[in-house]
Design a protein around this motif. Structure first.
Motif, mmCIF file in Angstrom:
data_model
loop_
_atom_site.group_PDB
_atom_site.id
_atom_site.type_symbol
_atom_site.label_atom_id
_atom_site.label_comp_id
_atom_site.label_asym_id
_atom_site.label_seq_id
_atom_site.Cartn_x
_atom_site.Cartn_y
_atom_site.Cartn_z
ATOM 1 N N GLU A 16 0.620 -1.205 0.310
ATOM 2 C CA GLU A 16 0.144 -0.106 -0.143
ATOM 3 C C GLU A 16 0.507 1.317 -0.193
ATOM 4 O O GLU A 16 1.149 1.695 0.957
ATOM 5 C CB GLU A 16 -0.700 0.073 1.142
ATOM 6 N N PRO A 17 1.778 1.324 -0.665
ATOM 7 C CA PRO A 17 2.237 2.527 -1.176
ATOM 8 C C PRO A 17 1.561 3.702 -0.910
ATOM 9 O O PRO A 17 2.121 4.968 -1.080
ATOM 10 C CB PRO A 17 3.354 2.670 -2.374
ATOM 11 N N ALA A 18 -0.142 4.254 -1.038
ATOM 12 C CA ALA A 18 -0.417 5.244 -1.011
ATOM 13 C C ALA A 18 -0.800 5.832 0.387
ATOM 14 O O ALA A 18 -1.227 6.729 0.421
ATOM 15 C CB ALA A 18 -1.343 4.881 -1.927
ATOM 16 N N ILE A 19 -0.989 4.989 1.265
ATOM 17 C CA ILE A 19 -0.879 4.928 1.912
ATOM 18 C C ILE A 19 -0.239 5.832 3.162
ATOM 19 O O ILE A 19 1.245 6.103 3.066
ATOM 20 C CB ILE A 19 -1.025 3.797 3.663
ATOM 21 N N GLU A 20 -0.295 6.942 4.277
ATOM 22 C CA GLU A 20 0.726 8.049 4.502
ATOM 23 C C GLU A 20 0.383 7.846 6.141
ATOM 24 O O GLU A 20 1.678 8.028 6.725
ATOM 25 C CB GLU A 20 0.021 9.528 3.595
ATOM 26 N N ARG A 21 -0.802 7.542 6.643
ATOM 27 C CA ARG A 21 -0.305 7.718 7.660
ATOM 28 C C ARG A 21 -1.124 6.455 8.449
ATOM 29 O O ARG A 21 -2.113 5.686 7.626
ATOM 30 C CB ARG A 21 -1.031 9.458 8.501
ATOM 31 N N VAL A 22 -0.718 5.845 10.073
ATOM 32 C CA VAL A 22 -1.859 4.980 10.977
ATOM 33 C C VAL A 22 -2.130 5.321 11.950
ATOM 34 O O VAL A 22 -1.126 5.869 12.356
ATOM 35 C CB VAL A 22 -1.197 3.615 10.216
ATOM 36 N N ILE A 23 -3.270 5.149 12.325
ATOM 37 C CA ILE A 23 -3.960 5.530 13.411
ATOM 38 C C ILE A 23 -3.853 4.412 13.925
ATOM 39 O O ILE A 23 -4.770 3.423 13.840
ATOM 40 C CB ILE A 23 -5.047 6.117 12.851
ATOM 41 N N THR A 24 -4.156 4.993 15.563
ATOM 42 C CA THR A 24 -4.268 3.555 16.376
ATOM 43 C C THR A 24 -5.064 4.311 17.541
ATOM 44 O O THR A 24 -4.764 5.186 17.868
ATOM 45 C CB THR A 24 -3.253 2.671 16.780
ATOM 46 N N TRP A 25 -5.601 3.255 18.666
ATOM 47 C CA TRP A 25 -6.400 3.324 19.479
ATOM 48 C C TRP A 25 -5.811 2.766 20.390
ATOM 49 O O TRP A 25 -5.316 1.130 20.574
ATOM 50 C CB TRP A 25 -8.069 3.372 19.874
ATOM 51 N N ASN A 26 -6.019 3.140 21.620
ATOM 52 C CA ASN A 26 -5.373 2.797 22.794
ATOM 53 C C ASN A 26 -5.913 3.517 24.390
ATOM 54 O O ASN A 26 -5.524 4.634 24.690
ATOM 55 C CB ASN A 26 -4.111 3.182 23.150
ATOM 56 N N ALA A 27 -5.990 2.652 25.438
ATOM 57 C CA ALA A 27 -6.372 3.255 26.737
ATOM 58 C C ALA A 27 -5.019 3.783 27.034
ATOM 59 O O ALA A 27 -3.721 3.052 27.263
ATOM 60 C CB ALA A 27 -6.483 2.055 27.391
ATOM 61 N N THR A 28 -4.993 4.384 27.446
ATOM 62 C CA THR A 28 -4.355 5.421 28.722
ATOM 63 C C THR A 28 -3.872 4.743 29.649
ATOM 64 O O THR A 28 -2.053 5.129 30.211
ATOM 65 C CB THR A 28 -4.147 6.975 28.809
ATOM 66 N N SER A 29 -4.411 3.921 29.843
ATOM 67 C CA SER A 29 -3.984 2.989 31.016
ATOM 68 C C SER A 29 -2.761 2.218 30.751
ATOM 69 O O SER A 29 -2.125 1.332 30.936
ATOM 70 C CB SER A 29 -5.222 2.539 32.016
ATOM 71 N N ASN A 30 -2.990 1.577 29.728
ATOM 72 C CA ASN A 30 -2.243 0.722 28.580
ATOM 73 C C ASN A 30 -0.830 0.826 28.007
ATOM 74 O O ASN A 30 -0.560 0.851 26.911
ATOM 75 C CB ASN A 30 -2.735 0.124 27.445
ATOM 76 N N ALA A 31 0.026 0.990 29.136
ATOM 77 C CA ALA A 31 1.366 1.726 29.335
ATOM 78 C C ALA A 31 2.389 0.355 28.315
ATOM 79 O O ALA A 31 3.749 1.347 27.564
ATOM 80 C CB ALA A 31 2.084 1.846 30.932
ATOM 81 N N HIS A 32 2.630 -0.645 28.334
ATOM 82 C CA HIS A 32 3.334 -1.797 27.596
ATOM 83 C C HIS A 32 2.224 -1.206 26.171
ATOM 84 O O HIS A 32 3.551 -1.272 24.867
ATOM 85 C CB HIS A 32 2.181 -3.323 27.911
ATOM 86 N N MET A 33 1.501 -1.070 26.005
ATOM 87 C CA MET A 33 1.148 -1.004 24.631
ATOM 88 C C MET A 33 1.620 -0.015 24.060
ATOM 89 O O MET A 33 2.119 0.875 22.934
ATOM 90 C CB MET A 33 -0.214 -1.140 23.752
ATOM 91 N N LEU A 34 1.221 1.618 24.728
ATOM 92 C CA LEU A 34 2.073 2.282 24.640
ATOM 93 C C LEU A 34 3.171 2.550 23.836
ATOM 94 O O LEU A 34 3.753 3.139 23.746
ATOM 95 C CB LEU A 34 1.262 3.428 25.597
#
Length: 345
Positions: free
Chosen positions: A306-324
């Motif tokens: 997907e060379p046309a994709i410019e940005r990836v957006i993601t959601w995380n709970a602010t309490s999820n320190a590991h994934m953040l």
């Protein structure tokens, strides 16, 4: 103004209709789009709106209502006697958590705001919850903006805060990202594009259950990720005019699925956005840096196709320190924050 029900099919396209031909759904989508025009980030297409908001699934019933004015202009968004000025939709789980409901959206077109229509829709929604015997209402809204004070004024409280973070692929340090890839001994990664094939459904269901460990409202129980539910979810992915990129981890000695991650892309690549979906590692396989390995491998897969994709957006709970921490190491930066809101009836 009157509030009238929107007919809900079992899935988009049922009964010979398509989303573009359904005036009430299109009108509610247009009202939502207009009301949220000031919220940055990727928009919600009509096809996804129809699939995710205005269609039943095997695990949840949908209910939608349109706020219709008294004049019909004959154009898009008319409800057989008036133009859609707003409305709301409910998702009512059936296979688990039968005490709760999710409301999204609740929206009034900007030109009709300030006249009590939002309050009327909210009270109507509460009446519908009571009629269904539901005792918990959930929703979300940006921390900054009118949604949070509106909800608080009606008794809703904040349960969790979630962050949206964005990775700009145009400026990402790809050399550094490749150098970050961990070598996880005893595990292998497998990737595919599009919905999972039937043979992959049991493995996908097994790893999706790991999402039950993610932060959530204390009154919400585990989600039942059965094979039938996962199969139905996979079959519906094209209904939203999307495709997806998936990477799964397996333990080498027995092939046991250990974790997975997904990125979703609109088939028309509108705006150059991609949505990072769930990432999870099953409990017995944690502690090997599989989460980072999965996300990086899937990101490289996306970039390749997907060379046309410019940005990836993601959601995380602010309490999820590991994934953040994983996201920060990859170069994701804070985009905005949202409140998860709740009301007990």
């Amino acid at each position: 103004m009157r509030i009238q029900p929107i007919p809900i099919p079992d899935r988009p396209g049922a009964g010979g209709t398509r989303p573009q031909e359904d005036d009430l759904v299109a009108g509610l989508h247009a009202a939502y789009t207009a009301a949220t025009a000031g919220i940055p980030g990727p928009g919600l297409s009509l096809a996804r709106f129809h699939r995710d908001v205005c269609a039943h699934t095997p695990s949840a019933r949908a209910e939608a209502w349109a706020l219709v004015d008294g004049e019909d202009d004959g154009g898009s968004g008319s409800g057989g006697g008036g133009k859609v000025a707003g409305g709301y939709a409910l998702s009512l789980p059936t296979s688990d958590n039968p005490h709760m409901a999710w409301i999204f959206p609740l929206a009034v077109r900007p030109e009709h705001q300030g006249h009590g229509h939002g309050s009327a829709l909210f009270e109507h929604a509460l009446d519908r919850l009571r009629a269904h015997g539901r005792s918990l209402l959930l929703t979300d809204t940006p921390v900054s903006g009118p949604g949070t004070p509106f909800a608080r004024a009606r008794g809703m409280t904040v349960g969790h805060v979630r962050a949206r973070n964005v990775l700009d692929l145009r400026t990402a340090d790809w050399t550094a990202l490749r150098a970050m890839c961990p070598q996880v001994e005893g595990y292998s990664l497998e990737s595919w594009i599009g919905p999972a094939t039937p043979g992959l459904l049991p493995d996908l269901a097994a790893v999706m259950a790991g999402m039950n460990d993610a932060p959530r409202d204390g009154d919400v129980g585990d989600i039942d990720y059965g094979i039938d539910r996962v199969r139905a979810y996979e079959e519906r992915i094209p209904d939203g005019e999307e495709t997806c990129y998936t990477t799964i981890a397996r333990r080498d000695r027995d092939g046991a699925p250990a974790g997975y991650t997904r990125i979703f892309v609109s088939t028309d690549r509108t705006g150059g956005w991609a949505d990072q979906g769930d990432t999870t590692v099953s409990r017995e396989h944690r502690g090997h840096r599989l989460g980072l390995a999965l996300k990086l491998a899937n990101l490289f897969l996306l970039r390749e196709h997907e060379p046309a994709i410019e940005r990836v957006i993601t959601w995380n709970a602010t309490s999820n320190a590991h994934m953040l921490a994983i996201n920060e190491a990859m170069g994701f930066v804070l985009f905005d924050e949202w409140n998860d809101l709740r009301l007990s009836l």
